[in-house]
Design a protein around this motif. Structure first.
Motif, mmCIF file in Angstrom:
data_model
loop_
_atom_site.group_PDB
_atom_site.id
_atom_site.type_symbol
_atom_site.label_atom_id
_atom_site.label_comp_id
_atom_site.label_asym_id
_atom_site.label_seq_id
_atom_site.Cartn_x
_atom_site.Cartn_y
_atom_site.Cartn_z
ATOM 1 N N GLN A 96 -10.099 -3.762 -0.094
ATOM 2 C CA GLN A 96 -9.772 -3.118 -1.492
ATOM 3 C C GLN A 96 -8.269 -3.653 -1.771
ATOM 4 O OE1 GLN A 96 -10.949 -1.905 1.209
ATOM 5 N NE2 GLN A 96 -12.109 0.213 0.970
ATOM 6 N N CYS A 97 -7.473 -3.811 -0.923
ATOM 7 C CA CYS A 97 -6.022 -4.358 -1.430
ATOM 8 C C CYS A 97 -5.905 -5.514 -2.053
ATOM 9 C CB CYS A 97 -5.261 -4.245 -0.142
ATOM 10 S SG CYS A 97 -5.549 -5.330 1.113
ATOM 11 N N ILE A 128 -6.161 2.983 2.187
ATOM 12 C CA ILE A 128 -6.980 3.040 1.092
ATOM 13 C C ILE A 128 -7.961 4.198 1.042
ATOM 14 C CG2 ILE A 128 -8.256 2.196 -0.581
ATOM 15 C CD1 ILE A 128 -5.502 0.961 -0.578
ATOM 16 N N ASN A 163 -0.645 -1.993 -4.646
ATOM 17 C CA ASN A 163 0.020 -2.443 -5.633
ATOM 18 C C ASN A 163 0.692 -3.848 -5.306
ATOM 19 O OD1 ASN A 163 1.514 -2.217 -8.089
ATOM 20 N ND2 ASN A 163 2.273 -0.430 -7.725
ATOM 21 N N GLN A 186 -2.719 3.643 -2.365
ATOM 22 C CA GLN A 186 -3.143 2.988 -3.552
ATOM 23 C C GLN A 186 -2.633 1.555 -3.432
ATOM 24 O OE1 GLN A 186 -1.380 5.014 -6.867
ATOM 25 N NE2 GLN A 186 -3.442 6.318 -6.976
ATOM 26 N N THR A 190 -0.850 5.100 4.613
ATOM 27 C CA THR A 190 -1.097 4.303 3.479
ATOM 28 C C THR A 190 -2.437 3.744 3.066
ATOM 29 O OG1 THR A 190 -0.370 2.290 4.308
ATOM 30 C CG2 THR A 190 1.322 3.685 3.398
ATOM 31 N N LEU A 249 0.073 8.604 -0.797
ATOM 32 C CA LEU A 249 0.333 9.747 -1.598
ATOM 33 C C LEU A 249 1.400 10.677 -1.182
ATOM 34 C CD1 LEU A 249 -3.540 10.733 -2.093
ATOM 35 C CD2 LEU A 249 -2.038 9.174 -3.838
ATOM 36 N N ARG A 305 0.880 -1.310 -0.098
ATOM 37 C CA ARG A 305 0.011 -0.185 0.029
ATOM 38 C C ARG A 305 0.751 1.361 -0.078
ATOM 39 N NH1 ARG A 305 -4.056 -0.844 5.121
ATOM 40 N NH2 ARG A 305 -2.140 -0.813 5.988
#
Length: 434
Positions: free
Chosen positions: A398-399, A323, A330, A328, A321, A315, A312
């Motif tokens: 979400q991850c 969400i 990855n 985001q 980190t 920004l 995670r």
């Protein structure tokens, strides 16, 4: 004068009297009296008609819950909020997949909240999908097993009461509380094989704790011990002649010249009253801050398994980190490769993370009743050391999107497999007692 009679099947009679002002009162009274017999006759006729209707057998109607199968396994997913007009928010897609998995095991699944339980009748007004993929309400029995995905804090009386009452009704509920961040830290600290993988942490009770940690570490994080989704987190960095404070919910930096003024400053937000202060870790490589979310779950044989790992990334300018705060997801390997990490080092880091994840899950499950899954957060420092940050008993989904397809499917299936394991054990115990 006219008398108008309107009759309805429910025996309501409406009488409307229209009179001519020139008529004498005696004539009006005489006419009304003469028609009283007609009114009584009409009323008796209607009563007889409806009485005959009542004697006829009523047509059978399809009622909610008429297809309850007492011999089937019911898996109920407990949720905090629901949106009957459209979806279950961020969990909607996963709930749909959960129900599909339950059906593939020949079980019956539904979603419900605490408010949907009718305790005196042992039934639930739960949600299921119709043939068009729309959420509809139906009546279900209390579930055989309850998969707790409610995000209501366990400290709330009604949330705790719901789980307790379900258990007393014979429902097996899994995903029980593991305690707050401080209690988790203390549990892990008791085991020497994992204790050194935790950043130094302590309860923040006053100025002395803040000053002590900042004298030992150049960077610290202050976290609400019951916080979720990155809310209320503060990062403090010690520079040469000042302290820099970053808040998770705000952009920009606050500057303070002493720990006393710093303490006053960070309390401006004043989120929950109990805080943890934790040693900050310089993350591996260059670039934005990132951490690793590991999904560890019980399988169909009641054994802990690592279902997937996702990175995670926060920004630019963000200290978390999550969400929910703009982070985001990855792929784990890709993030390390982008930062110049060699293949053999990535393999070694992943192996260490998996080993620690299984061990931590084993430790936490010793004091938590029927723990079925955990979201464990790790960070890797510049020397490749793995650090365990915190545990979440209801990890967000979400991850999962950053995992490979096989891992994502496994992570969605395992809670249902574990639910059926618990259901089988319940049925076996009944057979043994009978």
């Amino acid at each position: 004068m006219k008398i108008k009679v309107n009759s309805q099947d429910n025996l309501t009679l409406k009488v409307e009297i229209r009179s001519n002002p020139e008529e004498k009162n005696d004539n009006r009274n005489a006419i009304i009296k003469a028609n009283t017999g007609k009114l009584n006759s009409i009323s008796n006729s209607i009563k007889k008609k409806n009485s005959e209707k009542a004697l006829k057998p009523a047509k059978k109607k399809q009622v909610l819950g008429s297809k309850i199968h007492r011999d089937r396994i019911y898996i109920g997913i407990l949720a905090t909020k629901y949106f009957p007009s459209n979806s279950f928010g961020v969990q909607d897609m996963y709930f749909r997949e959960f129900l599909g998995t339950i059906a593939s095991y020949n079980g019956i699944g539904y979603i419900f909240s605490a408010a949907d339980i009718i305790w005196e009748k042992n039934i639930v007004l739960g949600y299921k999908l119709n043939a068009n993929g729309e959420w509809i309400i139906d009546v279900f029995p209390l579930p055989t097993v309850c998969y707790n995905r409610s995000f209501a804090p366990p400290s709330l009386v009604w949330a705790k009461d719901t789980v307790t009452r379900l258990s007393r009704k014979g429902v097996i509920v899994f995903n029980s509380s593991i305690g707050d961040k401080w209690s988790v830290y203390k549990k892990i600290a008791k085991y020497t094989d994992v204790a050194d993988f935790q950043p130094e942490s302590r309860l923040l009770l006053g100025h002395a704790d803040l000053e002590l940690m900042l004298n030992k570490h150049k960077m610290v994080y202050i976290k609400p011990i019951n916080g979720t989704k990155g809310k209320g987190i503060i990062k403090i960095s010690r520079k040469k002649n000042r302290y820099e404070l970053h808040r998770a919910e705000k952009s920009g930096v606050e500057i303070y010249n002493s720990t006393k003024s710093l303490k006053i400053g960070w309390q401006k937000g004043d989120y929950p009253r109990a805080y943890l202060i934790q040693q900050g870790i310089e993350v591996y490589g260059d670039g934005a801050h990132f951490d690793l979310r590991v999904i560890v779950q019980k399988d169909a044989e009641n054994a802990w398994q690592v279902s997937g790992i996702a990175a995670r990334l926060g920004l630019d300018g963000q200290i978390t980190t999550n969400i929910h705060t703009g982070g985001q997801a990855n792929e784990f390997e890709q993030v390390f490769a982008d930062r110049g990490c060699k293949g053999e080092d990535i393999y070694a880091i992943k192996g260490e993370i998996c080993r620690l994840s299984l061990r931590i899950a084993e430790i936490l499950s010793k004091t938590a009743l029927r723990l079925g899954e955990l979201g464990l957060d790790f960070i890797v420092d510049k020397s490749n050391k793995v650090w365990f940050l915190e545990a979440n008993r209801k990890p967000g989904r979400q991850c999962f999107e950053a995992m490979d397809e096989e891992s994502r499917i496994i992570a969605l299936q395992r809670p249902i497999e574990y639910a059926f394991y618990l259901a089988r054990r319940k049925l076996e115990s009944k057979f043994q007692l009978s």
